[in-house]
Design a protein around this motif. Structure first.
Motif, PDB file in Angstrom:
ATOM      1  N   MET A  61      36.837  44.158  47.455  1.00  0.00           N
ATOM      2  CA  MET A  61      37.646  45.416  47.139  1.00  0.00           C
ATOM      3  C   MET A  61      37.111  46.293  45.982  1.00  0.00           C
ATOM      4  N   GLU A  62      37.386  47.523  45.987  1.00  0.00           N
ATOM      5  CA  GLU A  62      37.239  48.181  44.802  1.00  0.00           C
ATOM      6  C   GLU A  62      38.525  48.151  44.169  1.00  0.00           C
ATOM      7  N   TYR A  63      38.527  47.598  42.919  1.00  0.00           N
ATOM      8  CA  TYR A  63      39.799  47.439  42.187  1.00  0.00           C
ATOM      9  C   TYR A  63      39.766  48.786  41.242  1.00  0.00           C
ATOM     10  N   ASN A  64      41.120  49.368  41.154  1.00  0.00           N
ATOM     11  CA  ASN A  64      41.393  50.626  40.553  1.00  0.00           C
ATOM     12  C   ASN A  64      42.243  50.333  38.945  1.00  0.00           C
ATOM     13  N   ASN A  65      42.369  49.086  38.759  1.00  0.00           N
ATOM     14  CA  ASN A  65      43.298  48.944  37.384  1.00  0.00           C
ATOM     15  C   ASN A  65      42.799  47.885  36.511  1.00  0.00           C
ATOM     16  N   PRO A  66      41.581  47.978  35.753  1.00  0.00           N
ATOM     17  CA  PRO A  66      41.051  47.144  35.043  1.00  0.00           C
ATOM     18  C   PRO A  66      41.694  46.081  34.156  1.00  0.00           C
ATOM     19  N   GLU A  67      42.933  46.587  33.763  1.00  0.00           N
ATOM     20  CA  GLU A  67      43.813  46.080  33.016  1.00  0.00           C
ATOM     21  C   GLU A  67      44.305  44.667  33.846  1.00  0.00           C
ATOM     22  N   GLU A  68      44.327  44.820  35.121  1.00  0.00           N
ATOM     23  CA  GLU A  68      44.716  43.661  35.894  1.00  0.00           C
ATOM     24  C   GLU A  68      43.767  42.272  35.666  1.00  0.00           C
ATOM     25  N   LEU A  69      42.681  42.641  35.257  1.00  0.00           N
ATOM     26  CA  LEU A  69      41.536  41.676  35.082  1.00  0.00           C
ATOM     27  C   LEU A  69      41.998  40.496  33.988  1.00  0.00           C
ATOM     28  N   GLU A  70      42.800  41.034  33.045  1.00  0.00           N
ATOM     29  CA  GLU A  70      43.295  40.339  31.893  1.00  0.00           C
ATOM     30  C   GLU A  70      44.184  39.232  32.102  1.00  0.00           C
ATOM     31  N   LEU A  71      44.966  39.533  33.518  1.00  0.00           N
ATOM     32  CA  LEU A  71      45.894  38.716  33.819  1.00  0.00           C
ATOM     33  C   LEU A  71      45.312  37.648  34.564  1.00  0.00           C
ATOM     34  N   LEU A  72      43.974  37.489  34.998  1.00  0.00           N
ATOM     35  CA  LEU A  72      43.485  36.400  35.850  1.00  0.00           C
ATOM     36  C   LEU A  72      43.148  35.323  34.837  1.00  0.00           C
ATOM     37  N   TRP A  73      42.910  34.050  35.351  1.00  0.00           N
ATOM     38  CA  TRP A  73      42.538  33.064  34.556  1.00  0.00           C
ATOM     39  C   TRP A  73      40.962  32.801  34.366  1.00  0.00           C
ATOM     40  N   THR A  74      40.666  32.086  33.239  1.00  0.00           N
ATOM     41  CA  THR A  74      39.468  31.967  33.118  1.00  0.00           C
ATOM     42  C   THR A  74      39.074  30.486  33.756  1.00  0.00           C
ATOM     43  N   ALA A  75      37.761  30.290  34.109  1.00  0.00           N
ATOM     44  CA  ALA A  75      37.566  28.877  34.632  1.00  0.00           C
ATOM     45  C   ALA A  75      38.350  27.680  33.728  1.00  0.00           C
ATOM     46  N   GLU A  76      38.150  27.703  32.524  1.00  0.00           N
ATOM     47  CA  GLU A  76      38.695  26.842  31.753  1.00  0.00           C
ATOM     48  C   GLU A  76      40.186  26.498  31.978  1.00  0.00           C
ATOM     49  N   ARG A  77      40.962  27.643  31.805  1.00  0.00           N
ATOM     50  CA  ARG A  77      42.508  27.564  32.259  1.00  0.00           C
ATOM     51  C   ARG A  77      42.723  27.156  33.618  1.00  0.00           C
ATOM     52  N   TYR A  78      42.063  27.517  34.687  1.00  0.00           N
ATOM     53  CA  TYR A  78      42.095  27.215  35.954  1.00  0.00           C
ATOM     54  C   TYR A  78      42.068  25.486  35.888  1.00  0.00           C
ATOM     55  N   ALA A  79      40.777  24.828  35.490  1.00  0.00           N
ATOM     56  CA  ALA A  79      40.314  23.769  35.441  1.00  0.00           C
ATOM     57  C   ALA A  79      41.391  22.947  34.794  1.00  0.00           C
ATOM     58  N   GLU A  80      41.855  23.168  33.558  1.00  0.00           N
ATOM     59  CA  GLU A  80      42.839  22.502  32.993  1.00  0.00           C
ATOM     60  C   GLU A  80      43.953  22.207  33.527  1.00  0.00           C
ATOM     61  N   ILE A  81      44.733  23.321  34.087  1.00  0.00           N
ATOM     62  CA  ILE A  81      45.965  23.292  34.819  1.00  0.00           C
ATOM     63  C   ILE A  81      45.780  22.476  36.298  1.00  0.00           C
ATOM     64  N   TYR A  82      44.756  22.500  36.925  1.00  0.00           N
ATOM     65  CA  TYR A  82      44.768  21.805  38.001  1.00  0.00           C
ATOM     66  C   TYR A  82      43.671  20.602  38.024  1.00  0.00           C
ATOM     67  N   HIS A  83      43.440  20.250  36.707  1.00  0.00           N
ATOM     68  CA  HIS A  83      42.579  18.995  36.882  1.00  0.00           C
ATOM     69  C   HIS A  83      41.255  19.044  37.561  1.00  0.00           C
ATOM     70  N   ALA A  84      40.710  20.249  37.683  1.00  0.00           N
ATOM     71  CA  ALA A  84      39.369  20.287  38.355  1.00  0.00           C
ATOM     72  C   ALA A  84      38.256  20.193  37.396  1.00  0.00           C
ATOM     73  N   GLN A  85      37.186  19.964  37.951  1.00  0.00           N
ATOM     74  CA  GLN A  85      35.910  19.979  37.199  1.00  0.00           C
ATOM     75  C   GLN A  85      35.156  21.173  37.285  1.00  0.00           C
ATOM     76  N   GLU A  86      34.896  21.532  35.848  1.00  0.00           N
ATOM     77  CA  GLU A  86      33.948  22.868  35.611  1.00  0.00           C
ATOM     78  C   GLU A  86      32.515  22.923  36.125  1.00  0.00           C
TER      79      GLU A  86
END
Length: 128
Positions: A103-128
């Motif tokens: 997709m062509e995104y049109n609101n760059p501020e929404e990127l700040e709401l996404l999680w980093t790999a570190e946060r995702y891995a921490e919450i879901y106990h995944a391996q980075e």
């Protein structure tokens, strides 16, 4: 479970790879493991205008169906129609040829709401 560091993530188990004004979107390794073998992917149509959080389609497994939601606002410019014939690519190659749409995104501020790999891995106990 793999969690590539260069990607961004949603709490609903989608990954986002930013390529200038475009975002490639897919389902995380964690999600595909939890869902089981994907047998059908209902993807958004090219040209669809969406707002972050909008319903986009669904993934069907032999036992369940999961909904897909837009991680960002913008316009869908491409869908991975290879998945019509090979939906199992979502399971086999979640960060490669199993991508879902671009997709062509049109609101760059929404990127700040996404999680980093570190946060995702921490919450879901995944391996980075």
């Amino acid at each position: 479970m793999e969690v590539p560091k260069e990607l961004l993530y949603t709490p609903k188990h989608m990954w986002v790879r930013i390529e200038e004004e475009r975002a490639v979107i897919g389902l995380t390794d964690y999600a595909q493991l939890e869902m089981g073998m994907v047998v059908f992917a209902d993807l958004p149509q090219e040209g669809d205008e969406v707002t972050a959080g909008d319903y986009l389609g669904s993934m069907e497994t032999v036992t369940d169906e999961s909904e897909l939601f837009a991680p960002l606002s913008g316009k869908v410019v491409s869908a991975n129609w290879l998945l019509r014939k090979e939906p199992h690519f979502i399971n086999r190659f979640p960060y490669g040829s199993g991508w879902l749409f671009v997709m062509e995104y049109n609101n760059p501020e929404e990127l700040e709401l996404l999680w980093t790999a570190e946060r995702y891995a921490e919450i879901y106990h995944a391996q980075e």
